[in-house]
Design a protein around this motif. Structure first.
Motif, mmCIF file in Angstrom:
data_model
loop_
_atom_site.group_PDB
_atom_site.id
_atom_site.type_symbol
_atom_site.label_atom_id
_atom_site.label_comp_id
_atom_site.label_asym_id
_atom_site.label_seq_id
_atom_site.Cartn_x
_atom_site.Cartn_y
_atom_site.Cartn_z
ATOM 1 N N GLU A 240 43.221 50.914 39.498
ATOM 2 C CA GLU A 240 42.504 51.941 38.749
ATOM 3 C C GLU A 240 42.576 51.682 37.246
ATOM 4 O OE1 GLU A 240 44.197 55.579 40.108
ATOM 5 O OE2 GLU A 240 42.914 55.694 41.896
ATOM 6 N N ASN A 241 43.736 51.182 36.780
ATOM 7 C CA ASN A 241 43.827 50.781 35.374
ATOM 8 C C ASN A 241 42.796 49.701 35.058
ATOM 9 O OD1 ASN A 241 45.757 52.473 34.398
ATOM 10 N ND2 ASN A 241 47.370 50.954 34.230
ATOM 11 N N GLY A 242 42.686 48.702 35.958
ATOM 12 C CA GLY A 242 41.732 47.624 35.740
ATOM 13 C C GLY A 242 40.292 48.108 35.744
ATOM 14 N N ILE A 243 40.011 49.067 36.614
ATOM 15 C CA ILE A 243 38.652 49.616 36.673
ATOM 16 C C ILE A 243 38.333 50.413 35.411
ATOM 17 C CG2 ILE A 243 37.173 51.271 37.885
ATOM 18 C CD1 ILE A 243 38.651 50.429 40.472
ATOM 19 N N GLY A 247 36.679 47.193 32.778
ATOM 20 C CA GLY A 247 35.320 47.189 33.317
ATOM 21 C C GLY A 247 34.366 46.271 32.589
ATOM 22 N N ALA A 248 34.656 46.007 31.294
ATOM 23 C CA ALA A 248 33.763 45.147 30.518
ATOM 24 C C ALA A 248 33.716 43.736 31.083
ATOM 25 C CB ALA A 248 34.215 45.105 29.056
ATOM 26 N N GLY A 249 34.756 43.357 31.823
ATOM 27 C CA GLY A 249 34.793 42.009 32.405
ATOM 28 C C GLY A 249 34.001 41.876 33.680
ATOM 29 N N VAL A 275 44.195 41.208 38.199
ATOM 30 C CA VAL A 275 43.662 40.543 37.011
ATOM 31 C C VAL A 275 42.299 41.124 36.669
ATOM 32 C CG1 VAL A 275 43.078 38.314 35.973
ATOM 33 C CG2 VAL A 275 44.852 38.448 37.744
ATOM 34 N N ASP A 276 42.138 41.543 35.408
ATOM 35 C CA ASP A 276 40.811 41.936 34.937
ATOM 36 C C ASP A 276 40.399 41.003 33.806
ATOM 37 O OD1 ASP A 276 41.172 43.127 32.152
ATOM 38 O OD2 ASP A 276 42.576 44.406 33.253
ATOM 39 N N PHE A 277 39.131 41.047 33.476
ATOM 40 C CA PHE A 277 38.582 40.144 32.455
ATOM 41 C C PHE A 277 37.915 40.949 31.347
ATOM 42 C CE2 PHE A 277 38.795 38.107 36.561
ATOM 43 C CZ PHE A 277 39.413 36.899 36.277
ATOM 44 N N GLY A 278 38.524 42.093 31.034
ATOM 45 C CA GLY A 278 37.964 42.994 30.041
ATOM 46 C C GLY A 278 38.421 42.694 28.628
ATOM 47 N N ASP A 279 38.622 43.775 27.864
ATOM 48 C CA ASP A 279 38.930 43.642 26.439
ATOM 49 C C ASP A 279 40.356 43.176 26.170
ATOM 50 O OD1 ASP A 279 36.383 44.541 25.867
ATOM 51 O OD2 ASP A 279 36.995 46.645 25.784
ATOM 52 N N LYS A 333 40.309 38.617 26.398
ATOM 53 C CA LYS A 333 40.362 37.745 27.571
ATOM 54 C C LYS A 333 40.822 38.456 28.838
ATOM 55 C CE LYS A 333 41.240 33.540 24.888
ATOM 56 N NZ LYS A 333 42.144 32.382 24.690
ATOM 57 N N GLY A 334 41.185 39.732 28.736
ATOM 58 C CA GLY A 334 41.603 40.465 29.915
ATOM 59 C C GLY A 334 43.111 40.603 30.038
#
Length: 344
Positions: A240-243, A247-249, A275-279, A333-334
């Protein structure tokens, strides 16, 4: 014989103790005192061991009046700044006393944590409660017959009430996890299956955020020692944190790997990465992310429904499972949240 017995008793005490004669000369010091002030204390003047004017004034008063005294002093030690209650008691002999040092640092820190916790909870609840009261007054007054305003205010009230429900729910979860933290789970859980269930649960939420969510796996089982419900909570909180913030990733990945030997666990382990690819997150924030109510961006977190407790809950659950939590991030880079658990 008596002196030897007395020295043995002093050394058995967990707190630092000094025996003073001739007003301020150290004649006996236990091992805890040497750990605090250094070796070779016996025969030295206490003024050389402890340079603190309030202590010396209190020592003189104690001997002059033949009464016990207690004073709080701060000392710089190898472990950092410590707060001590120093107990000074006359022995009955002229110019002789026993000085003991009771470390109050942990109690002071616990008290400060309780005060901060109450203040944070009060602050988090005050804002939505104030908003609810304000809207209720408006609906009873100026907006009584305004259907459009009523619908808009009711929607905001529903959102604020939901925020309070989430906060109370997270506080209860944190309390339960802390109560069980020292009781190690005994079951075995298959992590790939848990992750698939979490992805299924969160798929609609991810799609609404424009995010693809996936598990990178090889199809093999990944058993760990743990409790299913709590590990699901860990996975959901991290996802949920990643979402919310990655989300930008446009993509969120779960990764499963085996670790032949994890030094801190002292055995084989399973690593789960979210792993997320956001801000990404500025590295200055990383050491504090698991603190209660700590937010990188308070306004953005509240807008997205965050309570500031999710990562604190994750940390305590991972601790209970005798695992490790690592957080890595580069701005732009996330972020990568890595949970390492003992293999089942």
């Amino acid at each position: 014989m008596a002196d030897t017995l007395f020295a043995t008793v002093l050394n058995a005490l967990p707190m630092p103790v000094l025996w003073l004669e001739e007003v301020d000369r150290v004649v006996l010091a236990n091992s805890a005192a040497e750990g605090l002030f250094g070796a070779g204390l016996e025969g030295r003047l206490v003024t050389d061991v402890l340079r603190h004017p309030d202590f010396h004034d209190t020592l003189g008063e104690c001997l002059r009046l033949s009464e016990k005294r207690v004073i709080r002093i701060a000392l710089m030690t190898r472990a950092g700044d410590r707060q001590f209650d120093v107990h000074i008691a006359p022995t009955g002999s002229e110019a002789s006393s026993v000085v003991s040092f009771d470390d109050q640092t942990a109690l002071d820190q616990a008290s400060a944590m309780r005060r901060d916790f109450v203040a944070n909870v009060s602050h988090e609840l005050r804002t939505p409660l104030t908003a609810l009261v304000g809207f209720i007054e408006t609906l009873r007054g100026a907006a009584r017959d305004d259907a459009a305003a009523r619908d808009r205010f009711l929607a905001i009230m529903e959102r604020e009430a939901g925020r309070m429900i989430r906060l109370v729910s997270d506080l209860l979860s944190l309390s339960r996890v802390e109560a069980e933290e020292h009781r190690r789970p005994l079951g075995t859980v298959e992590m790939a299956g848990l992750i698939r269930g979490v992805i299924q649960t969160l798929r609609d939420q991810a799609e609404a955020a424009g995010l693809e969510i996936a598990l990178m796996e090889d199809g093999a089982p990944y058993p760990v020692r743990g409790e299913s419900d709590q590990l699901v909570q860990v996975l959901q909180n991290l996802a949920e944190n990643g979402i919310k913030y990655g989300g930008a990733g446009q993509r969120l990945e779960f990764r499963l790997t085996r670790v032949a030997r994890e030094p801190k666990i002292q055995g084989p382990a399973i690593a789960v990465e979210v792993v997320d690819f956001g801000d990404g997150i500025d590295p200055i924030h990383l050491p504090r992310l698991t603190e209660r109510f700590y937010r990188v961006d308070s306004h953005r977190s509240r807008e997205k429904g965050g309570t500031g407790l999710g990562l604190a809950i994750v940390k305590h659950i991972v601790n209970r499972h005798r695992g490790r939590l690592k957080i890595e991030s580069d701005p732009g880079k996330g972020s990568k949240f890595k949970v390492i658990l003992p293999a089942g």
